[in-house]
Design an enzyme around this catalytic site. Sequence first.
Site, PDB file in Angstrom:
ATOM      1  CD  GLU A 251      -2.991  -1.376   0.423  1.00 24.96           C
ATOM      2  OE1 GLU A 251      -3.086  -0.491  -0.300  1.00 24.96           O
ATOM      3  OE2 GLU A 251      -3.414  -2.454   0.244  1.00 24.96           O
ATOM      4  CD  GLU A 460      -3.846  -1.773   4.609  1.00 23.55           C
ATOM      5  OE1 GLU A 460      -2.856  -1.647   5.211  1.00 23.55           O
ATOM      6  OE2 GLU A 460      -4.802  -0.650   4.380  1.00 23.55           O
TER       7      GLU A 460
HETATM    8  P1  NAD Z   1       8.188   4.630   4.819  1.00 23.85           P
HETATM    9  O1  NAD Z   1       8.092   3.997   3.584  1.00 23.85           O
HETATM   10  O2  NAD Z   1       9.311   5.492   5.089  1.00 23.85           O
HETATM   11  O3  NAD Z   1       8.019   3.706   6.259  1.00 23.85           O
HETATM   12  C1  NAD Z   1       7.266   2.622   6.297  1.00 23.85           C
HETATM   13  C2  NAD Z   1       7.834   1.794   7.153  1.00 23.85           C
HETATM   14  O4  NAD Z   1       8.714   0.890   6.289  1.00 23.85           O
HETATM   15  C3  NAD Z   1       8.262   1.916   8.243  1.00 23.85           C
HETATM   16  O5  NAD Z   1       8.021   0.995   9.318  1.00 23.85           O
HETATM   17  C4  NAD Z   1       9.751   1.915   7.862  1.00 23.85           C
HETATM   18  O6  NAD Z   1      10.392   1.725   9.312  1.00 23.85           O
HETATM   19  C5  NAD Z   1      10.146   0.747   7.021  1.00 23.85           C
HETATM   20  N1  NAD Z   1      11.085   0.716   6.205  1.00 23.85           N
HETATM   21  C6  NAD Z   1      11.621   1.738   5.665  1.00 23.85           C
HETATM   22  N2  NAD Z   1      12.888   1.225   5.007  1.00 23.85           N
HETATM   23  C7  NAD Z   1      12.673  -0.103   5.006  1.00 23.85           C
HETATM   24  C8  NAD Z   1      13.451  -1.103   4.355  1.00 23.85           C
HETATM   25  N3  NAD Z   1      14.586  -0.770   3.384  1.00 23.85           N
HETATM   26  N4  NAD Z   1      13.114  -2.320   4.704  1.00 23.85           N
HETATM   27  C9  NAD Z   1      12.084  -2.532   5.384  1.00 23.85           C
HETATM   28  N5  NAD Z   1      11.390  -1.775   5.917  1.00 23.85           N
HETATM   29  C10 NAD Z   1      11.863  -0.516   5.695  1.00 23.85           C
HETATM   30  O7  NAD Z   1       6.948   5.331   5.007  1.00 23.85           O
HETATM   31  P2  NAD Z   1       6.285   6.571   5.983  1.00 23.85           P
HETATM   32  O8  NAD Z   1       7.199   7.662   5.732  1.00 23.85           O
HETATM   33  O9  NAD Z   1       6.346   5.947   7.268  1.00 23.85           O
HETATM   34  O10 NAD Z   1       4.759   6.553   5.365  1.00 23.85           O
HETATM   35  C11 NAD Z   1       4.597   7.426   4.285  1.00 23.85           C
HETATM   36  C12 NAD Z   1       4.307   6.646   3.047  1.00 23.85           C
HETATM   37  O11 NAD Z   1       3.312   5.603   3.339  1.00 23.85           O
HETATM   38  C13 NAD Z   1       3.538   7.519   1.998  1.00 23.85           C
HETATM   39  O12 NAD Z   1       4.180   7.382   0.629  1.00 23.85           O
HETATM   40  C14 NAD Z   1       2.207   7.237   2.134  1.00 23.85           C
HETATM   41  O13 NAD Z   1       1.460   7.553   0.844  1.00 23.85           O
HETATM   42  C15 NAD Z   1       2.239   5.807   2.329  1.00 23.85           C
HETATM   43  N6  NAD Z   1       0.995   5.348   2.737  1.00 23.85           N
HETATM   44  C16 NAD Z   1       0.307   4.493   1.956  1.00 23.85           C
HETATM   45  C17 NAD Z   1      -0.991   4.010   2.558  1.00 23.85           C
HETATM   46  C18 NAD Z   1      -1.721   3.221   1.618  1.00 23.85           C
HETATM   47  O14 NAD Z   1      -2.704   2.721   2.231  1.00 23.85           O
HETATM   48  N7  NAD Z   1      -1.588   2.810   0.533  1.00 23.85           N
HETATM   49  C19 NAD Z   1      -1.434   4.394   3.867  1.00 23.85           C
HETATM   50  C20 NAD Z   1      -0.577   5.260   4.629  1.00 23.85           C
HETATM   51  C21 NAD Z   1       0.661   5.674   3.964  1.00 23.85           C
END
Ligand code: NAD
Length: 496
Positions: A251, A460
């Site tokens: 997502e 989801e």
């Molecule tokens: P992010 O990708 O920075 O982090 C999300 C999760 O991934 C965190 O737990 C982080 O620690 C983990 N993570 C980061 N790098 C990783 C790696 N290399 N390997 C494994 N895990 C890793 O995102 P964020 O800043 O927390 O959230 C914002 C993003 O999430 C935005 O792009 C938003 O649009 C998206 N989002 C999507 C939905 C949806 O339903 N489509 C909902 C909420 C947020």
Amino acid sequence: MADLPHVSNWVNGAYTSPTTERIPVINPANEAPIATIDATPRETVDNIISDSLLTFRDGPWSQADASDRFAVLSKAAVLLRSRIPEFVELETRQTGRPVREMRAQLARVPEWLEYFASLARVHEGRVTPFKGPVVNTLTRLPLGVVAQITPYNHPLLIATKKIGAALAAGNVVIVKPSELAPLSVLRLGPLFKEAGLPDGVLQIICGYGRETGKFLCENSHLAKIDLTGGLATYKAIAPSAAENMIPITAELGGKAPVCLFPSLDVEQAVKAALFASFIASGQTCVTGSRLLVHADIYDRFVNLLERRVKALRLGDPTNDRTQIGAVISKAAVERCSAFVARAVKEGGRIICGGNPTNLDGKGFFFEPTIIETHPDSDLSCNEVFGPVIALLKCESEDHIISIANGTSFALGASVWTNDFNQAHRVAAKMEAGIVWINGHHLNDPSSPWGGFKESGVGKENGQEAYESYTKVKSTVINHGVPPNWFDDEPEKARYG
Ligand code: NAD
């Protein structure tokens, strides 16, 4: 950091002893540290996965009756509902989102557990119309040990959505919440234990994504990865899923268009835009980050929008009257500023906002911002994940549709019109996983949620999410096809 409360990982039914390295969790509204969490190293992650695999194979949950899973998840929903006020307080502190938003959002979170509890109880297999004297049953089995990687913006909601679906289907779940806002998720451990979930079936582990998250995803014993996060994170994780031949649900981000047509009352159009754009300070994947406004109402719309945005009450998230809270971090403020600077450089006109702000010198806040721009600008095409919104004047229905579909994202889109035919016509042409007509942000545990294109893969919510946590086993029961293929002169031999 020494005198801050520390919240350790929740593993095998208890909080573990703290890891050597600890990560501070900061209240983004006042920059005060709230607690520290574990930074789980690879060896610990691997050990937790090995334990989890044993728990899966032993079967206290994976082989439990569906009625037992129903009972545990239903009890967890009751417990969660009774504790909403304390979760609201915590969620507000760790995300900086206004308390009025958190109250409204968290009040509904137990519904996800109720929905998936119910699905566990009523979901049925199938018998296929297999040719001949054969009965073919299809049964759904849990996958195994699944990893769930969750973001900071809706910490409890997103973790609960994923946990509910995975547990209902009988999996062992390892959740890695965002290091920026993990505290509400960590509280789910004892809550599920109290509800009767066997120890070791829900593991909650913390750490940085590039370390703990990566270690988790690379382990070859996982059966599925379910990520909500950014595209870069998906691209970092996807090779591990491919290497280990496991499914991935992703997502990801969005650039949701809010399509506003002339049959709308302008006041309604402005209310729609405010709601779509500024919930969570624009930090949701479906933030209405592009306002596509028909030329016939454009001038009146912009006039009123400017007044209404300037009147939004930005402030202390714990104050009931606050409408706009913080963004998550200093980096988020800087990202918003950079988007504004690029938009202006590309010829954008700031209608309102555009600057970082704070409360008495503290906190990560950004003014709700509207910038009139063109469809090809950086601001029109790329996700800000903050309160910086692109405003686009559109000449016709077709123009609105073509701009709406013109980005690499395709998660949510809303169509606002009082013309019934137009509503259906436009919605049908929207390239998006979720299309709302005269609504935005509307969400329900029964309604599949997920994007097309670079917004993700899989869903989801709904039966789709539940089924994605299962694998289908086909059992073919022969009661009349003789094994006569290699007889000397077989009659009506059949091999398939
Ligand atoms: P992010 O990708 O920075 O982090 C999300 C999760 O991934 C965190 O737990 C982080 O620690 C983990 N993570 C980061 N790098 C990783 C790696 N290399 N390997 C494994 N895990 C890793 O995102 P964020 O800043 O927390 O959230 C914002 C993003 O999430 C935005 O792009 C938003 O649009 C998206 N989002 C999507 C939905 C949806 O339903 N489509 C909902 C909420 C947020």
